[in-house]
Design a protein around this motif. Sequence first.
Motif, PDB file in Angstrom:
ATOM      1  N   ARG A  76      17.503  83.275  60.957  1.00  0.00           N
ATOM      2  CA  ARG A  76      17.547  81.840  61.228  1.00  0.00           C
ATOM      3  C   ARG A  76      18.020  81.065  60.014  1.00  0.00           C
ATOM      4  NH1 ARG A  76      14.184  78.336  59.518  1.00  0.00           N
ATOM      5  NH2 ARG A  76      12.505  79.842  59.130  1.00  0.00           N
ATOM      6  N   GLU A  77      17.466  81.399  58.833  1.00  0.00           N
ATOM      7  CA  GLU A  77      17.824  80.671  57.618  1.00  0.00           C
ATOM      8  C   GLU A  77      19.308  80.835  57.277  1.00  0.00           C
ATOM      9  OE1 GLU A  77      16.353  78.599  55.686  1.00  0.00           O
ATOM     10  OE2 GLU A  77      14.237  78.695  56.260  1.00  0.00           O
ATOM     11  N   GLU A 103      21.292  78.641  59.645  1.00  0.00           N
ATOM     12  CA  GLU A 103      21.160  77.212  59.354  1.00  0.00           C
ATOM     13  C   GLU A 103      21.930  76.809  58.092  1.00  0.00           C
ATOM     14  OE1 GLU A 103      16.649  76.608  61.243  1.00  0.00           O
ATOM     15  OE2 GLU A 103      16.964  76.536  59.082  1.00  0.00           O
ATOM     16  N   GLU A 104      21.884  77.653  57.070  1.00  0.00           N
ATOM     17  CA  GLU A 104      22.468  77.281  55.786  1.00  0.00           C
ATOM     18  C   GLU A 104      23.953  77.585  55.666  1.00  0.00           C
ATOM     19  OE1 GLU A 104      18.370  77.683  53.112  1.00  0.00           O
ATOM     20  OE2 GLU A 104      20.118  78.902  52.619  1.00  0.00           O
ATOM     21  N   GLY A 125      25.956  78.936  58.787  1.00  0.00           N
ATOM     22  CA  GLY A 125      26.631  79.085  60.073  1.00  0.00           C
ATOM     23  C   GLY A 125      27.017  80.511  60.383  1.00  0.00           C
ATOM     24  N   LEU A 153      25.022  74.124  58.774  1.00  0.00           N
ATOM     25  CA  LEU A 153      24.280  73.317  59.740  1.00  0.00           C
ATOM     26  C   LEU A 153      23.271  72.410  59.053  1.00  0.00           C
ATOM     27  CD1 LEU A 153      23.641  76.069  62.465  1.00  0.00           C
ATOM     28  CD2 LEU A 153      25.576  74.492  62.249  1.00  0.00           C
ATOM     29  N   ASP A 154      22.603  72.919  58.038  1.00  0.00           N
ATOM     30  CA  ASP A 154      21.599  72.144  57.298  1.00  0.00           C
ATOM     31  C   ASP A 154      22.280  71.406  56.144  1.00  0.00           C
ATOM     32  OD1 ASP A 154      19.376  71.050  56.172  1.00  0.00           O
ATOM     33  OD2 ASP A 154      18.387  72.946  55.695  1.00  0.00           O
TER      34      ASP A 154
END
Length: 251
Positions: free
Chosen positions: A137-138, A141-142, A144, A184-185
Amino acid sequence: MRFELDRYNGVVIDPTSLPADINNLIIDLEELITYLIRQRKSLAWISVPIASAASIPLFINAGFTFHSCLRDELTLVRQPEYPTFVPFVPTHTIGAGAIVLSDTNEILVVKERGSKGFKLPGGHVEATERIQDSIQREVLEETGIDAKFESIVGFTSKHPYQFGKSNLHFICQMRALTHAINILDVDEIEDAKWISLNAYISDPTNSLSNREMISRVAFSSGLMATDVSGNNGPHRKHEIFMAVPAVVAHL
Protein backbone atom coordinates in the motif's frame (compact mmCIF):
# COMPACT_ATOMS: atom_id res chain seq x y z
CA MET A 1 -23.74 -0.63 35.78
CA ARG A 2 -23.17 -4.03 34.20
CA PHE A 3 -19.93 -5.99 34.15
CA GLU A 4 -18.56 -9.40 33.28
CA LEU A 5 -15.98 -11.55 35.01
CA ASP A 6 -12.87 -12.45 33.02
CA ARG A 7 -10.79 -15.62 33.34
CA TYR A 8 -8.17 -13.82 35.47
CA ASN A 9 -10.56 -13.13 38.36
CA GLY A 10 -11.04 -9.60 37.05
CA VAL A 11 -13.99 -7.47 36.08
CA VAL A 12 -14.73 -5.84 32.72
CA ILE A 13 -17.30 -3.05 32.92
CA ASP A 14 -19.75 -2.53 30.06
CA PRO A 15 -19.37 1.16 29.12
CA THR A 16 -22.79 1.22 27.47
CA SER A 17 -24.35 0.52 30.86
CA LEU A 18 -23.05 3.66 32.59
CA PRO A 19 -25.92 5.72 33.99
CA ALA A 20 -26.33 9.16 32.45
CA ASP A 21 -26.95 10.73 35.85
CA ILE A 22 -23.70 11.55 37.69
CA ASN A 23 -25.14 10.81 41.12
CA ASN A 24 -26.30 7.37 40.00
CA LEU A 25 -22.86 6.66 38.56
CA ILE A 26 -21.22 7.59 41.86
CA ILE A 27 -23.53 5.18 43.68
CA ASP A 28 -22.81 2.40 41.16
CA LEU A 29 -19.06 2.93 41.52
CA GLU A 30 -19.24 2.76 45.30
CA GLU A 31 -21.15 -0.53 45.05
CA LEU A 32 -18.65 -1.85 42.51
CA ILE A 33 -15.64 -1.05 44.72
CA THR A 34 -17.33 -2.75 47.68
CA TYR A 35 -17.93 -5.83 45.55
CA LEU A 36 -14.33 -5.89 44.27
CA ILE A 37 -12.92 -5.72 47.79
CA ARG A 38 -15.26 -8.25 49.40
CA GLN A 39 -14.87 -10.77 46.57
CA ARG A 40 -11.09 -10.17 46.34
CA LYS A 41 -11.34 -9.51 42.64
CA SER A 42 -8.24 -8.72 40.64
CA LEU A 43 -8.17 -5.99 38.01
CA ALA A 44 -11.21 -3.95 37.02
CA TRP A 45 -11.30 -2.60 33.47
CA ILE A 46 -13.35 -0.15 31.47
CA SER A 47 -12.83 1.40 28.03
CA VAL A 48 -14.61 4.74 28.17
CA PRO A 49 -15.78 6.08 24.79
CA ILE A 50 -15.14 9.72 24.08
CA ALA A 51 -18.88 10.41 24.31
CA SER A 52 -18.72 9.39 28.00
CA ALA A 53 -15.51 11.30 28.80
CA ALA A 54 -17.26 13.26 31.56
CA SER A 55 -17.31 10.07 33.65
CA ILE A 56 -13.51 9.68 33.65
CA PRO A 57 -12.85 11.88 36.76
CA LEU A 58 -15.33 9.75 38.73
CA PHE A 59 -13.46 6.57 37.85
CA ILE A 60 -10.16 8.24 38.77
CA ASN A 61 -11.61 9.19 42.17
CA ALA A 62 -12.63 5.53 42.59
CA GLY A 63 -9.02 4.38 42.18
CA PHE A 64 -8.82 3.74 38.45
CA THR A 65 -5.75 4.86 36.49
CA PHE A 66 -4.99 5.41 32.81
CA HIS A 67 -3.84 2.34 30.91
CA SER A 68 -4.02 3.00 27.16
CA CYS A 69 -6.00 4.97 24.62
CA LEU A 70 -7.26 5.08 21.07
CA ARG A 71 -8.62 8.02 19.12
CA ASP A 72 -12.12 7.53 20.49
CA GLU A 73 -11.72 5.71 23.82
CA LEU A 74 -9.61 5.64 26.97
CA THR A 75 -9.00 2.39 28.84
CA LEU A 76 -8.83 2.61 32.63
CA VAL A 77 -7.80 -0.05 35.13
CA ARG A 78 -8.13 -0.41 38.89
CA GLN A 79 -5.67 -2.57 40.82
CA PRO A 80 -6.43 -4.18 44.19
CA GLU A 81 -4.28 -3.43 47.21
CA TYR A 82 -2.38 -6.73 46.89
CA PRO A 83 0.24 -7.04 44.09
CA THR A 84 -1.32 -7.83 40.71
CA PHE A 85 0.21 -8.05 37.26
CA VAL A 86 -1.20 -5.45 34.87
CA PRO A 87 -0.80 -6.37 31.17
CA PHE A 88 1.55 -3.86 29.62
CA VAL A 89 0.43 -1.21 27.18
CA PRO A 90 1.70 -1.42 23.58
CA THR A 91 5.41 -0.59 23.64
CA HIS A 92 6.23 -0.41 19.92
CA THR A 93 5.01 1.13 16.71
CA ILE A 94 5.75 -0.73 13.48
CA GLY A 95 6.90 0.60 10.14
CA ALA A 96 8.15 -0.86 6.88
CA GLY A 97 10.40 0.27 4.04
CA ALA A 98 10.71 -1.25 0.58
CA ILE A 99 13.67 -2.20 -1.57
CA VAL A 100 11.93 -2.27 -4.94
CA LEU A 101 14.24 -3.32 -7.76
CA SER A 102 13.51 -3.21 -11.47
CA ASP A 103 14.62 -5.79 -14.02
CA THR A 104 17.64 -3.57 -14.75
CA ASN A 105 18.65 -3.31 -11.06
CA GLU A 106 17.33 0.20 -10.61
CA ILE A 107 15.99 0.98 -7.13
CA LEU A 108 12.82 2.93 -6.42
CA VAL A 109 13.36 5.88 -4.06
CA VAL A 110 11.32 8.83 -2.79
CA LYS A 111 11.99 12.28 -1.41
CA GLU A 112 9.75 13.56 1.37
CA ARG A 113 8.81 17.21 1.45
CA GLY A 114 11.28 19.19 3.52
CA SER A 115 14.00 16.53 3.36
CA LYS A 116 17.30 16.62 1.49
CA GLY A 117 18.11 13.15 0.20
CA PHE A 118 16.11 10.24 -1.19
CA LYS A 119 14.95 7.26 0.89
CA LEU A 120 13.13 4.00 0.52
CA PRO A 121 9.36 4.24 0.12
CA GLY A 122 7.45 3.06 3.16
CA GLY A 123 5.63 4.13 6.27
CA HIS A 124 3.52 3.13 9.24
CA VAL A 125 1.86 -0.28 9.52
CA GLU A 126 -1.74 0.38 10.51
CA ALA A 127 -3.52 -1.53 13.28
CA THR A 128 -4.70 -4.98 12.08
CA GLU A 129 -2.74 -4.55 8.82
CA ARG A 130 -0.27 -7.20 7.72
CA ILE A 131 3.30 -6.02 7.06
CA GLN A 132 3.23 -7.36 3.51
CA ASP A 133 -0.06 -5.60 2.75
CA SER A 134 1.11 -2.39 4.40
CA ILE A 135 4.29 -2.06 2.36
CA GLN A 136 2.48 -2.76 -0.91
CA ARG A 137 0.00 0.00 0.00
CA GLU A 138 2.74 2.46 0.97
CA VAL A 139 4.72 1.90 -2.24
CA LEU A 140 1.57 2.46 -4.30
CA GLU A 141 0.61 5.63 -2.42
CA GLU A 142 4.08 7.17 -2.55
CA THR A 143 5.11 6.21 -6.08
CA GLY A 144 2.13 4.81 -7.99
CA ILE A 145 4.10 1.60 -8.52
CA ASP A 146 2.44 -1.78 -8.06
CA ALA A 147 4.94 -4.05 -6.33
CA LYS A 148 4.77 -7.57 -4.93
CA PHE A 149 6.13 -8.39 -1.47
CA GLU A 150 8.81 -11.08 -1.55
CA SER A 151 10.59 -11.19 1.81
CA ILE A 152 11.83 -9.35 4.89
CA VAL A 153 15.57 -8.82 4.51
CA GLY A 154 16.23 -6.89 7.72
CA PHE A 155 14.76 -4.77 10.47
CA THR A 156 15.82 -1.97 12.76
CA SER A 157 14.75 -0.84 16.22
CA LYS A 158 14.73 2.68 17.60
CA HIS A 159 14.12 4.15 21.03
CA PRO A 160 12.82 6.62 21.90
CA TYR A 161 10.58 7.11 18.90
CA GLN A 162 7.22 8.88 19.12
CA PHE A 163 5.41 9.51 22.42
CA GLY A 164 8.02 7.58 24.37
CA LYS A 165 7.42 4.35 22.43
CA SER A 166 9.95 2.23 20.58
CA ASN A 167 9.78 1.49 16.87
CA LEU A 168 10.43 -1.61 14.77
CA HIS A 169 11.06 -0.93 11.08
CA PHE A 170 11.05 -3.87 8.65
CA ILE A 171 12.99 -3.73 5.39
CA CYS A 172 11.10 -5.61 2.69
CA GLN A 173 12.35 -6.83 -0.65
CA MET A 174 9.77 -6.31 -3.39
CA ARG A 175 9.43 -6.91 -7.09
CA ALA A 176 8.07 -4.13 -9.29
CA LEU A 177 5.03 -5.08 -11.36
CA THR A 178 4.76 -1.67 -13.08
CA HIS A 179 7.31 1.01 -13.94
CA ALA A 180 5.52 4.33 -14.52
CA ILE A 181 5.75 6.64 -11.50
CA ASN A 182 2.62 8.51 -10.43
CA ILE A 183 2.80 9.94 -6.89
CA LEU A 184 -0.57 9.66 -5.15
CA ASP A 185 0.40 11.08 -1.75
CA VAL A 186 1.51 14.48 -3.04
CA ASP A 187 1.17 16.09 0.40
CA GLU A 188 4.01 13.97 1.81
CA ILE A 189 6.09 12.98 -1.22
CA GLU A 190 7.88 15.63 -3.27
CA ASP A 191 9.62 13.35 -5.77
CA ALA A 192 10.02 9.69 -6.69
CA LYS A 193 12.33 8.11 -9.20
CA TRP A 194 14.17 5.04 -10.40
CA ILE A 195 17.92 5.24 -9.98
CA SER A 196 20.71 2.76 -10.50
CA LEU A 197 21.60 0.90 -7.33
CA ASN A 198 25.24 1.98 -7.53
CA ALA A 199 24.32 5.63 -8.06
CA TYR A 200 22.09 5.65 -4.97
CA ILE A 201 24.66 3.94 -2.77
CA SER A 202 27.45 6.29 -3.84
CA ASP A 203 25.44 9.54 -3.43
CA PRO A 204 26.52 11.23 -0.12
CA THR A 205 23.31 13.32 0.00
CA ASN A 206 21.40 10.14 0.83
CA SER A 207 21.38 8.69 4.34
CA LEU A 208 24.61 6.80 5.08
CA SER A 209 22.80 4.15 7.13
CA ASN A 210 20.29 3.62 4.31
CA ARG A 211 23.07 3.27 1.76
CA GLU A 212 25.01 0.79 3.89
CA MET A 213 21.91 -1.25 4.64
CA ILE A 214 20.78 -1.40 1.02
CA SER A 215 24.25 -2.40 -0.16
CA ARG A 216 24.18 -5.37 2.22
CA VAL A 217 20.67 -6.74 1.75
CA ALA A 218 19.44 -5.64 -1.70
CA PHE A 219 19.84 -9.15 -3.14
CA SER A 220 19.28 -11.21 0.02
CA SER A 221 16.63 -13.91 0.04
CA GLY A 222 15.41 -12.92 3.52
CA LEU A 223 12.48 -14.26 5.52
CA MET A 224 9.55 -15.40 3.41
CA ALA A 225 5.89 -15.12 4.33
CA THR A 226 4.96 -18.70 5.24
CA ASP A 227 1.71 -20.60 5.73
CA VAL A 228 1.85 -23.18 8.53
CA SER A 229 -0.88 -25.81 8.63
CA GLY A 230 -1.08 -25.70 12.42
CA ASN A 231 -1.57 -21.92 12.52
CA ASN A 232 -5.20 -21.85 13.58
CA GLY A 233 -7.42 -21.54 16.60
CA PRO A 234 -7.38 -18.82 19.26
CA HIS A 235 -3.59 -18.39 19.06
CA ARG A 236 -3.44 -18.00 15.28
CA LYS A 237 -0.58 -15.76 14.12
CA HIS A 238 -1.38 -12.81 11.85
CA GLU A 239 1.77 -13.41 9.80
CA ILE A 240 4.66 -15.89 9.89
CA PHE A 241 8.03 -15.19 8.26
CA MET A 242 10.71 -17.87 8.00
CA ALA A 243 14.04 -18.43 6.33
CA VAL A 244 13.84 -20.81 3.41
CA PRO A 245 15.27 -24.09 4.76
CA ALA A 246 17.87 -26.04 2.85
CA VAL A 247 16.16 -29.26 3.96
CA VAL A 248 12.60 -29.60 5.20
CA ALA A 249 12.23 -31.92 8.19
CA HIS A 250 8.87 -33.74 8.11
CA LEU A 251 6.94 -34.11 11.34
